[in-house]
Design a protein around this motif. Structure first.
Motif, PDB file in Angstrom:
ATOM      1  N   GLN A 240      12.570  20.886 -12.146  1.00 14.98           N
ATOM      2  CA  GLN A 240      13.620  20.801 -11.488  1.00 14.98           C
ATOM      3  C   GLN A 240      13.144  21.675  -9.924  1.00 14.98           C
ATOM      4  N   ARG A 241      12.227  21.772  -9.683  1.00 15.97           N
ATOM      5  CA  ARG A 241      11.866  22.290  -7.873  1.00 15.97           C
ATOM      6  C   ARG A 241      10.003  22.267  -7.858  1.00 15.97           C
ATOM      7  N   LEU A 242       9.871  21.903  -6.852  1.00 16.18           N
ATOM      8  CA  LEU A 242       8.433  22.597  -6.707  1.00 16.18           C
ATOM      9  C   LEU A 242       8.618  23.342  -5.686  1.00 16.18           C
ATOM     10  N   GLU A 243       7.557  24.973  -6.276  1.00 16.86           N
ATOM     11  CA  GLU A 243       7.111  26.475  -5.496  1.00 16.86           C
ATOM     12  C   GLU A 243       6.181  26.267  -4.681  1.00 16.86           C
ATOM     13  N   THR A 244       6.564  26.553  -3.544  1.00 14.10           N
ATOM     14  CA  THR A 244       5.078  26.891  -2.242  1.00 14.10           C
ATOM     15  C   THR A 244       4.500  28.124  -2.441  1.00 14.10           C
ATOM     16  N   THR A 245       3.370  28.046  -1.733  1.00 14.57           N
ATOM     17  CA  THR A 245       2.888  29.633  -1.297  1.00 14.57           C
ATOM     18  C   THR A 245       3.643  30.133  -0.716  1.00 14.57           C
ATOM     19  N   ALA A 246       3.149  31.545  -0.353  1.00 13.10           N
ATOM     20  CA  ALA A 246       4.525  32.146   0.862  1.00 13.10           C
ATOM     21  C   ALA A 246       4.102  31.903   2.168  1.00 13.10           C
ATOM     22  N   SER A 247       2.668  30.781   2.675  1.00 15.23           N
ATOM     23  CA  SER A 247       2.715  30.819   3.324  1.00 15.23           C
ATOM     24  C   SER A 247       3.487  29.395   3.856  1.00 15.23           C
ATOM     25  N   GLY A 248       3.593  28.419   2.581  1.00 15.23           N
ATOM     26  CA  GLY A 248       4.731  27.320   3.058  1.00 15.23           C
ATOM     27  C   GLY A 248       3.628  25.946   2.698  1.00 15.23           C
ATOM     28  N   GLU A 249       2.547  26.241   3.071  1.00 11.13           N
ATOM     29  CA  GLU A 249       1.530  24.807   3.386  1.00 11.13           C
ATOM     30  C   GLU A 249       1.320  24.404   2.145  1.00 11.13           C
ATOM     31  N   ARG A 250       1.167  25.027   0.784  1.00  7.45           N
ATOM     32  CA  ARG A 250       0.368  24.576  -0.327  1.00  7.45           C
ATOM     33  C   ARG A 250       1.447  24.699  -1.737  1.00  7.45           C
ATOM     34  N   VAL A 251       1.868  23.523  -2.501  1.00  3.63           N
ATOM     35  CA  VAL A 251       2.686  23.342  -3.488  1.00  3.63           C
ATOM     36  C   VAL A 251       1.919  24.710  -4.810  1.00  3.63           C
ATOM     37  N   GLU A 252       2.472  25.257  -4.861  1.00  6.14           N
ATOM     38  CA  GLU A 252       1.830  26.345  -6.226  1.00  6.14           C
ATOM     39  C   GLU A 252       2.488  26.282  -7.132  1.00  6.14           C
ATOM     40  N   ALA A 253       2.919  25.761  -7.579  1.00  8.33           N
ATOM     41  CA  ALA A 253       4.117  25.506  -9.180  1.00  8.33           C
ATOM     42  C   ALA A 253       5.038  24.505  -9.830  1.00  8.33           C
ATOM     43  N   ALA A 254       5.332  23.647 -10.032  1.00 10.17           N
ATOM     44  CA  ALA A 254       5.827  22.898 -10.822  1.00 10.17           C
ATOM     45  C   ALA A 254       7.237  23.731 -12.100  1.00 10.17           C
ATOM     46  N   VAL A 255       8.250  24.017 -11.397  1.00  9.36           N
ATOM     47  CA  VAL A 255       8.854  24.716 -12.187  1.00  9.36           C
ATOM     48  C   VAL A 255       9.870  23.891 -13.224  1.00  9.36           C
ATOM     49  N   TYR A 256       9.990  23.110 -14.702  1.00  6.95           N
ATOM     50  CA  TYR A 256      10.387  22.158 -15.216  1.00  6.95           C
ATOM     51  C   TYR A 256      11.237  23.553 -16.664  1.00  6.95           C
ATOM     52  N   ALA A 257      11.651  22.708 -17.273  1.00  2.00           N
ATOM     53  CA  ALA A 257      13.099  22.949 -18.124  1.00  2.00           C
ATOM     54  C   ALA A 257      12.285  22.357 -19.427  1.00  2.00           C
ATOM     55  N   LYS A 258      12.606  22.633 -20.021  1.00  2.00           N
ATOM     56  CA  LYS A 258      12.090  22.553 -21.566  1.00  2.00           C
ATOM     57  C   LYS A 258      12.703  23.449 -22.764  1.00  2.00           C
ATOM     58  N   ASN A 259      13.779  22.980 -23.971  1.00  2.00           N
ATOM     59  CA  ASN A 259      13.638  23.694 -24.750  1.00  2.00           C
ATOM     60  C   ASN A 259      14.647  25.311 -24.311  1.00  2.00           C
ATOM     61  N   GLY A 260      15.667  24.679 -23.446  1.00  5.58           N
ATOM     62  CA  GLY A 260      16.513  25.695 -23.219  1.00  5.58           C
ATOM     63  C   GLY A 260      15.768  26.483 -22.222  1.00  5.58           C
ATOM     64  N   ARG A 261      14.474  26.743 -21.932  1.00  2.94           N
ATOM     65  CA  ARG A 261      13.604  27.221 -21.281  1.00  2.94           C
ATOM     66  C   ARG A 261      13.048  27.202 -19.871  1.00  2.94           C
ATOM     67  N   THR A 262      13.097  28.224 -19.402  1.00  2.00           N
ATOM     68  CA  THR A 262      11.881  27.562 -18.034  1.00  2.00           C
ATOM     69  C   THR A 262      10.973  28.383 -16.899  1.00  2.00           C
ATOM     70  N   TYR A 263       9.575  26.857 -17.767  1.00  2.00           N
ATOM     71  CA  TYR A 263       8.771  27.152 -17.401  1.00  2.00           C
ATOM     72  C   TYR A 263       7.664  26.739 -15.601  1.00  2.00           C
ATOM     73  N   ARG A 264       7.453  27.717 -15.557  1.00  2.00           N
ATOM     74  CA  ARG A 264       6.244  26.941 -14.512  1.00  2.00           C
ATOM     75  C   ARG A 264       4.474  26.370 -14.347  1.00  2.00           C
ATOM     76  N   GLN A 265       3.807  25.412 -13.741  1.00  2.00           N
ATOM     77  CA  GLN A 265       3.024  25.010 -14.613  1.00  2.00           C
ATOM     78  C   GLN A 265       2.157  25.035 -12.593  1.00  2.00           C
ATOM     79  N   GLU A 266       0.675  25.998 -12.850  1.00  2.00           N
ATOM     80  CA  GLU A 266       0.833  25.546 -11.551  1.00  2.00           C
ATOM     81  C   GLU A 266      -0.641  24.957 -11.275  1.00  2.00           C
TER      82      GLU A 266
END
Length: 530
Positions: A240-266
C-alpha cells in the motif's frame, strides 16, 4: 490496525516478476534473508493446459486467463491516445512472463545515447551491461545464434541453438534477398532443447497467453529456486505504501494488505521490481511530510517519460501458396537492418516476420456455426495462405507521457488508481510510416494481396512499460543513479524497465533481467558494508 511482521529482514522485494525473482534468487545465494511481496496470486503450473483451453474458447479474453480486471486492477487512461493497460499485464508470481511471447534481445549500443526532445542519457553504456546480459541469457535459457550482423558485440555463445526458420520465413527470404534486406534468427527465451529442468518446445502455438509445456521461461521457476534457498514469498499481498524513518532518509517498512489485515515488513534494503506502472504509483502513494510529492520524487520525474514500443504491421493472402501459419506462436526470423539510422527524424525499427498471421484453425472451429464437411471446407479455404510482417518502433522519452494518480477512482483498498497519460508523437508516426514502406515492399515483391495494415494512424502499444523512474547522474532530472539506487532514499533500489532512459525497439525483458543482476551486486555490496 497495522501489524509488524515477526522479524526484520535483510531485503524486501516488491514484485515477483522476472526482476524480483532474479534478485531474490541471487541475493539469497549470497547469504541474505529475503522477503518478496507480490500483489497477485500464485498460479499452479498444473493448470496451464486448462488455461490454454480457456484462452482459445470464444468469449474468454486472454487477460481473463490470468484473472486480470476488476477493482484490484482498475486504472484510468486520460491521454490523447487510449492505453488498454490490463490487456497484457499479469499480477501474480511470475509477473508478465506468465504470458509473454518470450522474444529476447540485447539493446544496441546506440540505445544508450540521448534520444528525442526530452533526451536524457543513460549513465551506463552497453559494455557495463554486457556481462549481466550473459547471466540473464543463461538464467532465462535463451535459444539463439550469432548470425545477426547488426547485433551488439558478445563474448559467449547462446545457451541453446536457435530455432530453425519456419516455412513462411523461407517465403519471406525470397523477397528479402531480392530487396537486399538481411534477415537473421531471433533470440527466444524458450527451450530449443531440454534445458534447466524444463522441456523442449513442443509447438502448442499459444505462447501468449500461456505456455502449457513450460518450455518458455517464466519467472515463477526462478522463484521456486529462490524459495529453495530460503526466500519467503508472500502472494496476494499488495503493498500500500512505503514508510520512511523519522529523518525521511531511509525506508523503514513496506506496508501491505493480506487477508483483510495490514502488515509492516521491515528490512535493511528495499527493492522495487513491480514494473513501469505500479512502481511510480507506489512511490506517489508513499507521499509523506518528508516527501510531499511522493517518495524519491524530489526531481518531479517519478511517473514521467513513460515510453512504449509501437506496432507497425501488414498482412494478407498469398495466392496459390501454403504459408503454414500458426504452427508455432513465436517468431524465428527478424531483421535489425533498419534499427540504427543517421536520420534524427526516424527512430529504431525492429522488423519481425510473423509465424502467427491469419486465423488459427482451432479458434475458427470453436467459433464456427458449421459442422462436419461444411466446417472442414471452410477451414481449408480460410487457413494456410496468409502472411504477416510486424515491427516494433521505439518511442522517444517525453515528459508529457506519464503515469499519475486518479484520485477520483480507487482500487479495492481505497487507493487512487494509476492514470496513464500517453500520446504518440510525430517522430513515432514518421517511423511507423517508414516501417510500413519496408513491409509493403516485401509484400509487393511476393505478390501478397494486402488485407490489413497497422501504421501511423491506428498503431497501438506492445505493452512494454518503460521510463517512469529514469536513471541518471543528476538528482534534479532523474530518480535513480547508475547503481539503480534512488537519489533521495539511501536504501531504496529500483530494478525495472521503469529506469530505462530510452526505449530502443528491442523487447525489454532481457535488459530488465540484466539490470536485476547488476542491482543485486550493488545491494549485496551495501549489505556487506553495513
Amino acid at each position: 490496525m497495522t501489524h509488524t511482521t515477526a522479524s526484520r529482514t535483510d531485503v524486501c522485494i516488491v514484485g515477483a516478476g522476472p526482476a524480483g525473482a532474479l534478485l531474490a534468487d541471487t541475493l539469497a545465494a549470497a547469504g541474505h534473508d529475503v522477503v518478496v511481496l507480490e500483489a497477485g496470486p500464485r498460479f499452479d503450473p498444473e493448470d496451464r493446459i486448462t488455461q490454454m483451453e480457456r484462452s482459445i474458447r470464444p468469449g474468454d479474453s486472454d487477460h481473463s486467463v490470468w484473472e486480470m480486471g476488476g477493482p484490484r486492477d482498475a486504472y484510468t487512461s486520460s491521454g490523447e491516445n487510449f492505453y488498454p493497460l490490463n490487456h497484457a499485464r499479469v499480477k501474480g508470481v511470475g509477473g508478465s512472463t506468465l504470458h509473454w511471447q518470450g522474444m529476447v534481445m540485447r539493446l544496441h549500443e546506440s540505445d544508450f545515447a540521448a534520444t528525442g526532445p526530452d533526451g536524457g542519457e543513460w549513465p551506463i553504456d552497453y559494455d557495463e551491461l554486457r556481462p549481466y546480459y550473459a547471466s540473464a541469457e543463461k538464467e532465462l535459457g535463451v535459444a539463439g545464434s550469432v548470425d545477426n550482423p547488426f547485433a551488439p558485440p558478445r563474448d559467449e555463445p547462446y545457451p541453446m541453438p536457435a530455432f530453425a526458420p519456419s516455412h513462411s520465413d523461407s517465403i519471406f527470404a525470397e523477397a528479402c534477398e531480392a530487396l537486399e534486406i538481411t534477415t537473421h534468427s531471433v533470440g527466444n527465451a524458450r527451450n530449443s532443447e531440454a534445458y534447466d529442468g524444463r522441456s523442449q518446445c513442443v509447438g502448442y502455438g499459444t505462447c501468449n497467453p500461456v505456455c502449457p509445456s513450460g518450455a518458455k521461461y517464466s519467472a515463477d521457476t526462478t522463484i521456486e529456486k529462490a524459495e529453495a534457498k530460503g526466500v519467503r514469498v508472500i502472494a496476494e499481498a499488495p503493498v500500500q505504501r512505503l514508510e520512511t524513518t523519522a529523518s525521511g532518509e531511509r525506508v523503514e517498512a513496506a506496508v501491505y494488505a493480506k487477508n483483510g489485515r495490514t502488515y509492516r515488513q521491515e528490512a535493511r534494503q528495499f527493492i522495487l521490481a513491480a514494473g513501469g506502472v505500479e512502481i511510480p504509483r507506489l512511490l506517489l502513494l508513499s507521499a509523506s511530510d518528508d516527501h510531499s510529492d511522493g517518495l524519491a520524487n524530489s526531481s518531479g520525474a517519478v511517473g514521467r517519460y513513460f515510453m512504449e514500443h509501437l506496432f507497425a504491421g501488414m498482412g494478407g493472402v498469398l495466392p496459390g501458396r501454403e504459408t503454414r501459419q500458426n504452427h508455432i506462436g513465436f517468431n524465428t526470423t527478424e531483421s535489425h537492418q533498419f534499427y540504427d539510422t543517421d536520420d534524427p527524424d526516424i527512430g529504431p525499427i525492429k522488423l519481425e516476420f510473423l509465424n502467427y498471421a491469419g486465423p488459427s484453425p482451432v479458434e475458427m472451429a470453436m467459433d464456427a456455426a458449421e459442422y462436419g464437411d461444411e466446417l472442414l471446407e471452410t477451414l481449408q479455404d480460410s487457413y494456410g495462405h496468409e502472411l504477416g510482417i510486424g515491427a516494433l518502433v521505439g518511442q522517444a522519452p517525453r515528459k508529457e507521457n506519464y503515469i499519475g494518480l486518479d484520485t477520483a477512482k480507487t482500487d479495492d483498498h481505497g487507493n487512487p488508481v494509476p492514470d496513464v497519460h500517453w500520446r504518440v508523437g510525430e517522430r513515432e508516426r514518421r517511423t511507423l510510416a517508414r516501417a510500413n514502406e519496408i513491409q509493403r515492399a516485401v509484400m509487393d515483391e511476393l505478390g501478397v494481396d494486402i488485407r490489413w495494415t497497422v501504421g501511423p494512424e491506428n498503431t497501438g502499444p506492445t505493452y512494454h512499460h518503460m521510463g517512469t523512474t529514469r536513471m541518471g547522474t543528476n538528482p534534479e532530472t532523474s530518480v535513480v543513479d547508475a547503481r539503480l539506487r534512488t537519489h533521495d532514499v539511501a536504501n531504496l533500489t529500483i530494478a525495472s524497465s521503469s529506469v530505462f532512459v530510452t526505449a530502443g525497439a528491442m523487447n525489454p525483458t532481457l535488459t530488465i533481467a540484466a539490470l536485476a543482476f547488476r542491482a543485486a551486486d550493488f545491494v549485496d555490496e551495501s549489505l556487506k558494508q553495513a
